[in-house]
Every structure is written in C-alpha cells, then in structure tokens.
Motif scaffolding. Structure first.
Motif, PDB file in Angstrom:
ATOM      1  N   THR A 170       0.839  -1.194   0.000  1.00 20.20           N
ATOM      2  CA  THR A 170       0.000   0.000   0.000  1.00 20.20           C
ATOM      3  C   THR A 170       0.873   1.242   0.000  1.00 20.20           C
ATOM      4  O   THR A 170       2.082   1.178   0.243  1.00 20.20           O
ATOM      5  CB  THR A 170      -0.909   0.046   1.248  1.00 20.20           C
ATOM      6  OG1 THR A 170      -0.088   0.074   2.419  1.00 20.20           O
ATOM      7  CG2 THR A 170      -1.833  -1.146   1.302  1.00 20.20           C
TER       8      THR A 170
ATOM      9  N   LYS B 107     -10.354  -1.086   2.745  1.00 15.98           N
ATOM     10  CA  LYS B 107     -11.627  -0.573   2.237  1.00 15.98           C
ATOM     11  C   LYS B 107     -12.337   0.286   3.291  1.00 15.98           C
ATOM     12  O   LYS B 107     -12.830   1.369   2.985  1.00 15.98           O
ATOM     13  CB  LYS B 107     -12.513  -1.728   1.794  1.00 15.98           C
ATOM     14  CG  LYS B 107     -13.692  -1.288   0.985  1.00 15.98           C
ATOM     15  CD  LYS B 107     -14.326  -2.448   0.269  1.00 15.98           C
ATOM     16  CE  LYS B 107     -15.396  -1.901  -0.655  1.00 15.98           C
ATOM     17  NZ  LYS B 107     -15.894  -2.886  -1.557  1.00 15.98           N
TER      18      LYS B 107
ATOM     19  N   ARG C  89     -10.369   3.542   3.821  1.00 16.16           N
ATOM     20  CA  ARG C  89     -10.527   4.481   2.704  1.00 16.16           C
ATOM     21  C   ARG C  89     -11.849   5.231   2.798  1.00 16.16           C
ATOM     22  O   ARG C  89     -11.949   6.365   2.352  1.00 16.16           O
ATOM     23  CB  ARG C  89     -10.422   3.741   1.378  1.00 16.16           C
ATOM     24  CG  ARG C  89      -8.998   3.313   1.061  1.00 16.16           C
ATOM     25  CD  ARG C  89      -8.925   2.616  -0.237  1.00 16.16           C
ATOM     26  NE  ARG C  89      -9.276   3.546  -1.289  1.00 16.16           N
ATOM     27  CZ  ARG C  89      -8.868   3.449  -2.537  1.00 16.16           C
ATOM     28  NH1 ARG C  89      -8.104   2.459  -2.875  1.00 16.16           N
ATOM     29  NH2 ARG C  89      -9.227   4.320  -3.431  1.00 16.16           N
TER      30      ARG C  89
ATOM     31  N   ASP D 157      -9.925   8.124   0.643  1.00 20.31           N
ATOM     32  CA  ASP D 157      -9.002   7.511  -0.328  1.00 20.31           C
ATOM     33  C   ASP D 157      -7.545   7.948  -0.192  1.00 20.31           C
ATOM     34  O   ASP D 157      -6.823   8.011  -1.169  1.00 20.31           O
ATOM     35  CB  ASP D 157      -9.479   7.764  -1.758  1.00 20.31           C
ATOM     36  CG  ASP D 157     -10.833   7.165  -2.042  1.00 20.31           C
ATOM     37  OD1 ASP D 157     -11.227   6.247  -1.298  1.00 20.31           O
ATOM     38  OD2 ASP D 157     -11.485   7.592  -3.002  1.00 20.31           O
TER      39      ASP D 157
ATOM     40  N   ASN E 125      -3.703   4.175  -0.437  1.00 22.26           N
ATOM     41  CA  ASN E 125      -3.809   3.583  -1.775  1.00 22.26           C
ATOM     42  C   ASN E 125      -3.341   2.140  -1.769  1.00 22.26           C
ATOM     43  O   ASN E 125      -2.280   1.821  -1.232  1.00 22.26           O
ATOM     44  CB  ASN E 125      -2.972   4.376  -2.784  1.00 22.26           C
ATOM     45  CG  ASN E 125      -3.505   5.771  -2.967  1.00 22.26           C
ATOM     46  OD1 ASN E 125      -4.712   5.984  -2.960  1.00 22.26           O
ATOM     47  ND2 ASN E 125      -2.615   6.738  -3.116  1.00 22.26           N
ATOM     48  N   PHE E 126      -4.124   1.275  -2.401  1.00 22.46           N
ATOM     49  CA  PHE E 126      -3.768  -0.127  -2.567  1.00 22.46           C
ATOM     50  C   PHE E 126      -2.953  -0.273  -3.837  1.00 22.46           C
ATOM     51  O   PHE E 126      -3.359   0.187  -4.900  1.00 22.46           O
ATOM     52  CB  PHE E 126      -5.047  -0.976  -2.638  1.00 22.46           C
ATOM     53  CG  PHE E 126      -4.805  -2.392  -3.031  1.00 22.46           C
ATOM     54  CD1 PHE E 126      -4.280  -3.296  -2.134  1.00 22.46           C
ATOM     55  CD2 PHE E 126      -5.100  -2.831  -4.308  1.00 22.46           C
ATOM     56  CE1 PHE E 126      -4.045  -4.611  -2.498  1.00 22.46           C
ATOM     57  CE2 PHE E 126      -4.877  -4.142  -4.683  1.00 22.46           C
ATOM     58  CZ  PHE E 126      -4.340  -5.029  -3.777  1.00 22.46           C
ATOM     59  N   LYS E 127      -1.793  -0.923  -3.745  1.00 25.70           N
ATOM     60  CA  LYS E 127      -0.944  -1.143  -4.913  1.00 25.70           C
ATOM     61  C   LYS E 127      -1.089  -2.562  -5.442  1.00 25.70           C
ATOM     62  O   LYS E 127      -1.402  -2.764  -6.609  1.00 25.70           O
ATOM     63  CB  LYS E 127       0.527  -0.900  -4.566  1.00 25.70           C
ATOM     64  CG  LYS E 127       0.905   0.521  -4.280  1.00 25.70           C
ATOM     65  CD  LYS E 127       2.394   0.553  -3.983  1.00 25.70           C
ATOM     66  CE  LYS E 127       2.927   1.937  -3.800  1.00 25.70           C
ATOM     67  NZ  LYS E 127       4.379   1.935  -3.586  1.00 25.70           N
TER      68      LYS E 127
ATOM     69  N   ALA F   2      -5.501  -1.146  -8.110  1.00 26.95           N
ATOM     70  CA  ALA F   2      -6.553  -0.761  -7.168  1.00 26.95           C
ATOM     71  C   ALA F   2      -7.887  -1.418  -7.485  1.00 26.95           C
ATOM     72  O   ALA F   2      -8.722  -1.602  -6.595  1.00 26.95           O
ATOM     73  CB  ALA F   2      -6.703   0.760  -7.169  1.00 26.95           C
TER      74      ALA F   2
ATOM     75  N   LEU G 119      -9.081  -4.639  -5.380  1.00 29.46           N
ATOM     76  CA  LEU G 119      -9.402  -4.594  -3.954  1.00 29.46           C
ATOM     77  C   LEU G 119     -10.734  -5.265  -3.639  1.00 29.46           C
ATOM     78  O   LEU G 119     -10.840  -6.011  -2.665  1.00 29.46           O
ATOM     79  CB  LEU G 119      -9.402  -3.141  -3.460  1.00 29.46           C
ATOM     80  CG  LEU G 119      -9.525  -2.955  -1.956  1.00 29.46           C
ATOM     81  CD1 LEU G 119      -8.369  -3.619  -1.231  1.00 29.46           C
ATOM     82  CD2 LEU G 119      -9.572  -1.485  -1.610  1.00 29.46           C
TER      83      LEU G 119
END
Length: 172
Positions: free
Chosen positions: A26, A96, A99, A104, A107-109, A121, A124
């Motif tokens: 992340t 989730k 966020r 937001d 951030n999910f990588k 993203a 997720l």
C-alpha cells in the motif's frame, strides 16, 4: 545506511515475508500523523503487521526468496507500506473501511494472497470477497451437516406421523 545495515534489513524483510502467508503493498504517504496512528491501531486490533520499507530493500528481499514475486516489482514505486497477515482478506477489508473514513488517502498497490498476485486498485473488491480459511471450513461443515439434518428431520417427522396413525387406529 551502511551495507551491513542494509543486508540486515533485507534479511529481516525476507524473514517476515516467509513468516506470513499473505501481504499487501500500500501507499500511505498522504496520511498525516493522526491518520497513520489510527491505521496502525486498526492493524494491531486485526493482527495485521504494518511495516514501511524502502522499495529497493524490499525488491532485494523478494529476490532472495524461493517464490517468484516478479509481478509485484512494477508496484515498488513511491512510498510503500506492507501489511502482513495470516488471514487473506483481513487487510483488504481494513483498507476498504479505512478508505471510507479517510477519503481515499490509503492507496492499494498490489497483494500476494493464496499464492496469487493481485495488482492494481481495481483488485481490492476481489480481495475483500476472498474467504478466509476459517470461513471456508465453516461453509464445508455447513454443507456436510445439511444432508444429515434433512435425514434426521425426515425420520423424526415420519416417526411422529406413524405414531399418530397407530394411535388413531388403536382408538378406533
């Protein structure tokens, strides 16, 4: 950082990667101190280990292991925080939920879950839907119990019907 220190950090990261069966990459650089503390507290409550690492050291640690993590190498840009967990969907649910409350900023990588790679993203929601080992065991047990419960209830209802018929006949 000295070369000896780097090799020690690489070994520690590699050991942690081997210790946990799932991890998420992340980016949490946009979080202020208060939100970062809230994230760390939430991770601690759900038994998720959160570690901020240098991308180059993480890359070298991944290369030193037997598993091929090459699909994740492109995600090692910018600031990277790793979320380690033994439950596959726990970090996804945490990200989730977090966020929603932080608009937001987390951030999910990418992720390595159930020996599969999830990059981007858009993955997720798929990760949230993955069932944990305990949830799968509960589903299997429920499926195995269902036919047995049906047989027992059919035998019990049939027995009461037969008893009712016999009692009616004996009264006549």
């Amino acid at each position: 950082m000295r070369k000896e220190d780097k090799s020690t950090v690489i070994e520690q990261i590699a050991a942690t990667l081997g210790e946990y069966s799932h991890f998420y990459l992340t980016e949490a650089a946009a979080l202020d101190a208060e939100k970062t503390s809230a994230l760390r507290r939430a991770c601690f409550k759900q038994e998720i280990k959160l570690v901020v690492v240098k991308n180059a050291l993480l890359h070298k640690a991944m290369e030193s292991l037997d598993t091929d993590y090459s699909p994740l190498y492109d995600c090692l840009k910018g600031s990277t925080a790793i979320m380690f967990s033994n439950t596959g969907n726990a970090p996804a649910k945490l990200i989730k939920e977090f966020r929603k409350s932080t608009s937001d900023l987390l951030n999910f990588k990418a992720a390595y879950v159930e020996e599969s790679f999830y990059v981007g993203a858009d993955q997720l929601d798929a990760l949230v839907a993955i069932k944990s080992k305990n949830e799968l065991i509960a589903d299997v047990i429920a499926l195995l119990q269902s036919p047995a419960k049906n047989v027992v209830s059919a035998l019990q209802s049939g027995g009461s019907k037969l008893h009712g018929v016999l009692q009616t006949l004996s009264e006549r």
